[in-house]
Motif scaffolding. Structure first.
Motif, PDB file in Angstrom:
ATOM      1  N   SER A  81      36.805   4.227  -1.153  1.00  0.00           N
ATOM      2  CA  SER A  81      37.454   4.672   0.074  1.00  0.00           C
ATOM      3  C   SER A  81      36.446   4.886   1.185  1.00  0.00           C
ATOM      4  N   LEU A  82      36.907   4.714   2.405  1.00  0.00           N
ATOM      5  CA  LEU A  82      36.144   5.024   3.595  1.00  0.00           C
ATOM      6  C   LEU A  82      37.088   5.601   4.629  1.00  0.00           C
ATOM      7  N   ARG A  83      36.553   6.445   5.485  1.00  0.00           N
ATOM      8  CA  ARG A  83      37.310   6.956   6.607  1.00  0.00           C
ATOM      9  C   ARG A  83      36.592   6.593   7.888  1.00  0.00           C
ATOM     10  N   LEU A  84      37.217   5.743   8.679  1.00  0.00           N
ATOM     11  CA  LEU A  84      36.661   5.346   9.953  1.00  0.00           C
ATOM     12  C   LEU A  84      37.106   6.307  11.044  1.00  0.00           C
ATOM     13  N   SER A  85      36.213   6.531  11.990  1.00  0.00           N
ATOM     14  CA  SER A  85      36.519   7.374  13.129  1.00  0.00           C
ATOM     15  C   SER A  85      36.277   6.609  14.412  1.00  0.00           C
ATOM     16  N   CYS A  86      37.021   6.953  15.426  1.00  0.00           N
ATOM     17  CA  CYS A  86      36.874   6.360  16.741  1.00  0.00           C
ATOM     18  C   CYS A  86      36.906   7.488  17.751  1.00  0.00           C
ATOM     19  N   ALA A  87      35.754   7.795  18.300  1.00  0.00           N
ATOM     20  CA  ALA A  87      35.638   8.886  19.256  1.00  0.00           C
ATOM     21  C   ALA A  87      35.733   8.354  20.675  1.00  0.00           C
ATOM     22  N   ALA A  88      36.537   9.004  21.474  1.00  0.00           N
ATOM     23  CA  ALA A  88      36.737   8.589  22.854  1.00  0.00           C
ATOM     24  C   ALA A  88      35.941   9.468  23.798  1.00  0.00           C
ATOM     25  N   SER A  89      35.321   8.832  24.770  1.00  0.00           N
ATOM     26  CA  SER A  89      34.617   9.532  25.834  1.00  0.00           C
ATOM     27  C   SER A  89      35.296   9.215  27.153  1.00  0.00           C
ATOM     28  N   ALA A  90      35.562  10.264  27.927  1.00  0.00           N
ATOM     29  CA  ALA A  90      36.235  10.103  29.219  1.00  0.00           C
ATOM     30  C   ALA A  90      37.537   9.327  29.062  1.00  0.00           C
ATOM     31  N   PHE A  91      38.263   9.628  28.011  1.00  0.00           N
ATOM     32  CA  PHE A  91      39.483   8.918  27.667  1.00  0.00           C
ATOM     33  C   PHE A  91      40.373   9.859  26.879  1.00  0.00           C
ATOM     34  N   THR A  92      41.650   9.784  27.129  1.00  0.00           N
ATOM     35  CA  THR A  92      42.615  10.622  26.438  1.00  0.00           C
ATOM     36  C   THR A  92      43.611   9.757  25.689  1.00  0.00           C
ATOM     37  N   PHE A  93      43.782  10.038  24.409  1.00  0.00           N
ATOM     38  CA  PHE A  93      44.671   9.243  23.571  1.00  0.00           C
ATOM     39  C   PHE A  93      46.146   9.505  23.828  1.00  0.00           C
ATOM     40  N   GLY A  94      46.461  10.648  24.344  1.00  0.00           N
ATOM     41  CA  GLY A  94      47.837  11.119  24.393  1.00  0.00           C
ATOM     42  C   GLY A  94      48.858  10.176  24.986  1.00  0.00           C
ATOM     43  N   ALA A  95      48.462   9.393  25.973  1.00  0.00           N
ATOM     44  CA  ALA A  95      49.417   8.549  26.678  1.00  0.00           C
ATOM     45  C   ALA A  95      49.365   7.083  26.260  1.00  0.00           C
ATOM     46  N   TYR A  96      48.662   6.769  25.192  1.00  0.00           N
ATOM     47  CA  TYR A  96      48.417   5.373  24.836  1.00  0.00           C
ATOM     48  C   TYR A  96      48.781   5.045  23.395  1.00  0.00           C
ATOM     49  N   TYR A  97      49.133   3.777  23.206  1.00  0.00           N
ATOM     50  CA  TYR A  97      49.128   3.207  21.873  1.00  0.00           C
ATOM     51  C   TYR A  97      47.677   2.970  21.478  1.00  0.00           C
ATOM     52  N   MET A  98      47.347   3.244  20.246  1.00  0.00           N
ATOM     53  CA  MET A  98      46.018   2.962  19.738  1.00  0.00           C
ATOM     54  C   MET A  98      46.125   2.070  18.514  1.00  0.00           C
ATOM     55  N   SER A  99      45.115   1.238  18.336  1.00  0.00           N
ATOM     56  CA  SER A  99      45.144   0.264  17.252  1.00  0.00           C
ATOM     57  C   SER A  99      43.799   0.185  16.549  1.00  0.00           C
ATOM     58  N   TRP A 100      43.858  -0.197  15.298  1.00  0.00           N
ATOM     59  CA  TRP A 100      42.691  -0.651  14.559  1.00  0.00           C
ATOM     60  C   TRP A 100      42.865  -2.142  14.314  1.00  0.00           C
ATOM     61  N   VAL A 101      41.819  -2.886  14.613  1.00  0.00           N
ATOM     62  CA  VAL A 101      41.812  -4.324  14.463  1.00  0.00           C
ATOM     63  C   VAL A 101      40.561  -4.707  13.687  1.00  0.00           C
ATOM     64  N   ARG A 102      40.671  -5.713  12.853  1.00  0.00           N
ATOM     65  CA  ARG A 102      39.501  -6.130  12.089  1.00  0.00           C
ATOM     66  C   ARG A 102      39.294  -7.632  12.185  1.00  0.00           C
ATOM     67  N   GLN A 103      38.057  -8.038  11.960  1.00  0.00           N
ATOM     68  CA  GLN A 103      37.710  -9.443  11.949  1.00  0.00           C
ATOM     69  C   GLN A 103      36.870  -9.730  10.711  1.00  0.00           C
ATOM     70  N   PRO A 104      37.477 -10.343   9.703  1.00  0.00           N
ATOM     71  CA  PRO A 104      36.707 -10.725   8.529  1.00  0.00           C
ATOM     72  C   PRO A 104      35.700 -11.807   8.878  1.00  0.00           C
ATOM     73  N   PRO A 105      34.654 -11.947   8.088  1.00  0.00           N
ATOM     74  CA  PRO A 105      33.663 -12.980   8.360  1.00  0.00           C
ATOM     75  C   PRO A 105      34.299 -14.358   8.432  1.00  0.00           C
ATOM     76  N   GLY A 106      34.028 -15.067   9.512  1.00  0.00           N
ATOM     77  CA  GLY A 106      34.514 -16.425   9.675  1.00  0.00           C
ATOM     78  C   GLY A 106      35.994 -16.553   9.964  1.00  0.00           C
ATOM     79  N   LYS A 107      36.665 -15.451  10.248  1.00  0.00           N
ATOM     80  CA  LYS A 107      38.090 -15.483  10.504  1.00  0.00           C
ATOM     81  C   LYS A 107      38.425 -14.823  11.832  1.00  0.00           C
ATOM     82  N   GLY A 108      39.679 -14.933  12.218  1.00  0.00           N
ATOM     83  CA  GLY A 108      40.132 -14.373  13.470  1.00  0.00           C
ATOM     84  C   GLY A 108      40.475 -12.900  13.368  1.00  0.00           C
ATOM     85  N   LEU A 109      40.882 -12.352  14.493  1.00  0.00           N
ATOM     86  CA  LEU A 109      41.251 -10.944  14.546  1.00  0.00           C
ATOM     87  C   LEU A 109      42.564 -10.690  13.818  1.00  0.00           C
TER      88      LEU A 109
END
Length: 114
Positions: free
Chosen positions: A17-45
């Motif tokens: 297991s791993l827990r990823l974090s995404c810290a925002a600076s000068a940004f507020t999450f409250g009004a937005y959709y947020m996403s996690w996106v990944r790109q495997p080696p040699g593949k698309g998003l």
């Protein structure tokens, strides 16, 4: 400066297991959709998860459903991705993003060894 900074990636064995974090600076999450996106080696998003501020509505593709959990802490301006039962096919560069604003982080590498 407005930015998203991912952390928490690393090397893990299958089943781990791993827990990823995404810290925002000068940004507020409250009004937005947020996403996690990944790109495997040699593949698309590939979109991994989405969360809507307020309702907290989440979305997962079948590839990660039941194993990954997205969440956000508005007070800390931090987005999380808890990843359990990691498999080799989960190895990728993981980004957090605010699709509505076009803001992306620099990515954090997740490697799942055999």
């Amino acid at each position: 400066q407005v930015q998203l900074v991912e952390s928490g990636g690393g090397l893990v064995q299958p089943g781990g297991s791993l827990r990823l974090s995404c810290a925002a600076s000068a940004f507020t999450f409250g009004a937005y959709y947020m996403s996690w996106v990944r790109q495997p080696p040699g593949k698309g998003l590939e979109w991994v998860s989405n969360i809507k501020a307020g309702p907290g509505t989440t979305y997962y593709p079948d590839s990660v459903k039941g194993r990954f959990t997205i969440s956000m802490d508005n007070a800390k301006n931090t987005l999380y991705l808890q990843m359990n039962s990691l498999q080799p096919e989960d190895a990728a560069l993981y980004y957090c993003a605010s699709p509505g604003s076009g803001l992306w982080g620099q990515g954090t590498q997740v490697t799942v060894s055999s």
